[in-house]
Design a protein around this motif. Structure first.
Motif, PDB file in Angstrom:
ATOM      1  N   UNK A  11       0.845  -1.202   0.000  1.00 29.05           N
ATOM      2  CA  UNK A  11       0.000   0.000   0.000  1.00 29.05           C
ATOM      3  C   UNK A  11       0.880   1.253   0.000  1.00 29.05           C
ATOM      4  N   UNK A  12       1.956   1.199   0.807  1.00 28.53           N
ATOM      5  CA  UNK A  12       2.872   2.347   0.881  1.00 28.53           C
ATOM      6  C   UNK A  12       3.552   2.587  -0.465  1.00 28.53           C
ATOM      7  N   UNK A  13       3.931   1.518  -1.151  1.00 30.00           N
ATOM      8  CA  UNK A  13       4.592   1.670  -2.457  1.00 30.00           C
ATOM      9  C   UNK A  13       3.649   2.339  -3.451  1.00 30.00           C
ATOM     10  N   UNK A  14       2.386   1.933  -3.408  1.00 26.37           N
ATOM     11  CA  UNK A  14       1.397   2.573  -4.302  1.00 26.37           C
ATOM     12  C   UNK A  14       1.264   4.043  -3.940  1.00 26.37           C
ATOM     13  N   UNK A  15       1.248   4.306  -2.625  1.00 28.34           N
ATOM     14  CA  UNK A  15       1.104   5.695  -2.178  1.00 28.34           C
ATOM     15  C   UNK A  15       2.308   6.539  -2.578  1.00 28.34           C
ATOM     16  N   UNK A  16       3.437   5.901  -2.808  1.00 29.07           N
ATOM     17  CA  UNK A  16       4.634   6.635  -3.242  1.00 29.07           C
ATOM     18  C   UNK A  16       4.688   6.768  -4.760  1.00 29.07           C
ATOM     19  N   UNK A  17       3.675   6.247  -5.430  1.00 30.81           N
ATOM     20  CA  UNK A  17       3.585   6.439  -6.881  1.00 30.81           C
ATOM     21  C   UNK A  17       4.155   5.302  -7.701  1.00 30.81           C
ATOM     22  N   UNK A  18       4.315   4.121  -7.098  1.00 28.63           N
ATOM     23  CA  UNK A  18       4.847   2.989  -7.865  1.00 28.63           C
ATOM     24  C   UNK A  18       3.776   2.441  -8.805  1.00 28.63           C
ATOM     25  N   UNK A  19       4.203   2.031  -9.996  1.00 25.88           N
ATOM     26  CA  UNK A  19       3.296   1.371 -10.932  1.00 25.88           C
ATOM     27  C   UNK A  19       3.173  -0.097 -10.504  1.00 25.88           C
ATOM     28  N   UNK A  20       2.180  -0.823 -11.003  1.00 24.64           N
ATOM     29  CA  UNK A  20       2.061  -2.246 -10.621  1.00 24.64           C
ATOM     30  C   UNK A  20       3.350  -3.024 -10.895  1.00 24.64           C
ATOM     31  N   UNK A  56       6.417  -1.824 -10.936  1.00 25.37           N
ATOM     32  CA  UNK A  56       7.428  -1.409  -9.952  1.00 25.37           C
ATOM     33  C   UNK A  56       7.140  -2.032  -8.589  1.00 25.37           C
ATOM     34  N   UNK A  76      -5.694   9.588  -1.800  1.00 22.82           N
ATOM     35  CA  UNK A  76      -4.431   9.150  -2.431  1.00 22.82           C
ATOM     36  C   UNK A  76      -4.696   8.204  -3.606  1.00 22.82           C
ATOM     37  N   UNK A  95      -1.257  11.000 -10.016  1.00 22.80           N
ATOM     38  CA  UNK A  95      -1.148  10.103  -8.862  1.00 22.80           C
ATOM     39  C   UNK A  95       0.128  10.408  -8.078  1.00 22.80           C
ATOM     40  N   UNK A  96       1.174  10.777  -8.800  1.00 25.35           N
ATOM     41  CA  UNK A  96       2.462  11.016  -8.154  1.00 25.35           C
ATOM     42  C   UNK A  96       2.575  12.395  -7.509  1.00 25.35           C
ATOM     43  N   UNK A 116       1.015  11.861  -1.884  1.00 24.90           N
ATOM     44  CA  UNK A 116       1.590  10.704  -1.190  1.00 24.90           C
ATOM     45  C   UNK A 116       1.140  10.686   0.273  1.00 24.90           C
ATOM     46  N   UNK A 147       1.991   6.849   6.521  1.00 24.30           N
ATOM     47  CA  UNK A 147       1.057   6.082   7.355  1.00 24.30           C
ATOM     48  C   UNK A 147       1.515   6.047   8.813  1.00 24.30           C
ATOM     49  N   UNK A 152      11.838   5.552  -8.430  1.00 26.58           N
ATOM     50  CA  UNK A 152      10.651   5.165  -9.194  1.00 26.58           C
ATOM     51  C   UNK A 152      10.411   6.119 -10.352  1.00 26.58           C
TER      52      UNK A 152
END
Lengths: 235, 243
Positions: free
Chosen positions: A137-146, A148, B53, B80-81, B84, B87, B107
């Protein structure tokens, strides 16, 4: 005890002397299992990650199929590949250039790929499932693509993925039923460590058989030692 | 504060297993503000952050970000980017602090952000910990790494989900100061979810009380604490149990 000692000494002598028969078998084993492992890893790691990380219709069926494949007896896989490739089989009569012929190295590689791939998928699946869901979830929140996210999770699960590769290699390098059936144990062509051990034991050449067995053990130990070093470094 | 809201939510609902956990009639979030969302556990605060988010999507209603209506699979990666989240539990990679902080930059294939990174690391007292494995960090250090990881991305919106829960006063103070600086100096919009009404009062320009998935009251911080309109808000800010 004398026969074991004699075998050890003789195998060491043959190895150090560069005996072409012995080294030919060792190198062919490494080539067949190495290529099979590489193909299994290319197929198995992404598939394991996909099944472990995503939810899609039929996922449970796929998991069940993978678990079934993990427990499949190699000799049955050998039989299936034999029936697939033989002249009276399914693919044999078609004479397609990309279909391996029986009693060749590609046929042995195919059998070993079928043995190792479910193991690599299964172990990878388990490894990526263990990675904290909150991290994904955190990786997605940091903008990672599926893609990545998958790559990062595989890196997080690297120890499990290494275990998957070792498990896959162990299952094929020490396997005899399938390679015997589809390779035929032809000297200088399809004879690998396990089939050679069987043959030399039947011939009464225990020293040679022990020597081959020692080489097989040494390969297994070396691989596991390297993995242990990786794991120590990872911790 | 600009006239056009950054986020607009209208009649947004979100349910899990048939239970509605969020039911927001109207909420506007403005560019450059710090909005605190307060409320008891289970009020829907974290769910609201996940929607903001784009980690989840409304079951009904409209959520728009910068005029773009947010729906599953239609949020461009570039948008999306811009957003952020930090948590409550900092989920760090099993590598060192430096690699964790640069993760988002890598990334994006960005190298320029690394100059900004030195300043962020220094501001959060992490310079000496660059090579330390993430698993050896204390709770406060780990949360500062998580904040640094978000800050180096220079986000348009920073969402904070209970970022200082269970931390010692030093770490709470440092994180609050850095978040306030980020808002004032860079104009970063901050949405802060917290149980801590004192923290909301210290940091936020506006505060919203969320109860049972509904926004009971939203007002500027002074009004919210000094002259709340809703009796439940008055009770909540006075530390009474409100559900």
């Amino acid at each position: 005890m004398g026969i074991v000692w004699k075998g050890l000494v003789e195998s060491l002598r043959l190895l150090l002397a560069g005996d072409p028969y012995l080294w030919g078998i060792i190198l062919l084993s490494a080539r067949v299992s190495g290529v099979a492992l590489l193909i299994s890893a290319i197929v198995g790691i992404p598939l394991g990650a996909l099944i472990g990380l995503t939810h899609f219709p039929g996922r449970r069926v796929m998991q069940a199929l993978v678990y079934t494949g993990m427990g499949f007896p190699p000799v049955v896989i050998g039989l299936a590949v034999y029936l697939l490739l033989s002249r009276n089989g399914i693919l044999g009569p078609l004479n397609w250039s990309w279909v391996p012929q029986l009693f060749t190295v590609p046929a042995m590689i195919l059998a070993q790929v079928i043995i190792a791939t479910p193991l690599i998928i299964g172990y990878t699946m388990a490894a990526v499932s263990e990675v904290d869901v909150n991290l994904r979830l955190q990786l997605r929140a940091l903008g990672a693509t599926p893609r990545q996210i998958t790559w990062t999770v595989l890196q997080e699960a690297r120890q499990g993925v290494i275990v998957a590769l070792v498990g896959g290699l162990g299952s094929i390098i020490s396997e005899i039923g399938a390679v015997m059936m589809v390779g035929g144990n032809i000297e200088g062509s399809t004879r690998v460590l396990t089939t050679a051990i069987l043959l030399e034991t039947r011939r009464g050449n225990f020293d040679f058989a022990i020597g081959l067995g020692m080489v097989l053990l040494a390969i297994s130990f070396s691989v596991n030692f390297i993995v242990a070093q990786f794991q120590r470094k990872g911790q | 504060m600009t006239a056009t809201p950054l986020y607009t939510l209208r009649h947004v609902t979100k349910s899990y297993a048939g239970r509605t956990v969020l039911n927001v009639d109207a909420l506007d979030i403005h560019r450059g503000e710090i909005l605190a969302i307060v409320g008891p556990s289970g009020a829907g605060k974290s769910t609201l952050l996940r929607l903001l988010n784009f980690l989840e999507f409304p079951d009904s209603g409209t959520l728009s970000y910068r005029g773009h209506t947010v729906q599953p699979n239609n949020v461009p990666l570039s948008l999306r980017r811009e957003v952020t989240t930090v948590f409550q539990r900092p989920a760090l990679l099993s590598t060192n602090v430096w690699r964790n902080v640069t993760y988002g930059l890598r990334l994006r294939g960005e190298r320029d952000g690394k100059a900004n990174m030195q300043a962020v690391m220094e501001r959060l007292g992490l310079t000496a910990l660059g090579r330390a494995p993430a698993r050896t960090l204390s709770g406060g250090e780990a949360q500062r790494v998580a904040l640094a990881r978000a800050m180096v991305l220079d986000p348009t919106v920073l969402l904070l989900d209970e970022p200082t829960a269970n931390l010692d006063p030093y770490n709470v103070g440092l994180i609050e100061t850095v978040v306030a600086e980020l808002n004032h100096e860079r104009g970063c919009t901050v949405v802060l979810v917290t149980h801590n009404v004192f923290q909301a009062r210290r940091l936020a320009g506006r505060v919203a009380l969320l109860l049972g998935g509904h926004i009971v009251e939203i007002a500027d911080t002074h009004t919210f604490f000094e002259s709340p309109r809703d009796p439940r808000t008055a009770a909540f800010v006075n530390g009474e149990m409100v559900y």
